[in-house]
Design a protein around this motif. Structure first.
Motif: not given
Length: 107
Positions: A87-101
């Motif tokens: 869950g921690g990795f998943a949340a971090g990956i999702e956040r970083s993808l949303i911040q990028s385009s």
């Protein structure tokens, strides 16, 4: 995008990432997948298959990156499909993808 790729690499090294069609499907069915990433350059059939599968199992699904960068990030050959089981990795990956385009779609 670099943050996303480094998180994928860390998840792989931590044993919290699975790759490959059968393994990812099994992980989704068992309820262990926290997020599934399908390469943006995957076939339309693959994208639809995982969009539908993730939807029916209520798993977060993202179409992003490309098969070369996913493969390089996890130290493998080209990869079209990965599932993160932490869950921690998943949340971090999702956040970083949303911040990028780099994201085509998030369900």
């Amino acid at each position: 995008m670099n943050k996303t790729l480094s998180l994928l690499g860390m998840a792989m090294r931590a044993g919290k990432l699975v790759t490959g069609d059968e393994t990812v499907l099994k992980t989704i069915r068992q309820g262990n997948a926290k997020i599934v990433i399908v390469a943006a350059d995957a076939s339309d059939n693959t994208k639809k298959k995982y969009r539908d599968k993730c939807s029916s199992y209520n798993v977060k699904h993202i179409e992003a990156l490309d098969r070369d960068s996913i493969g390089r990030a996890i130290g493998k050959a080209e990869r079209v499909l990965v599932a993160v089981t932490d869950g921690g990795f998943a949340a971090g990956i999702e956040r970083s993808l949303i911040q990028s385009s780099e994201v085509e779609s998030i369900d």
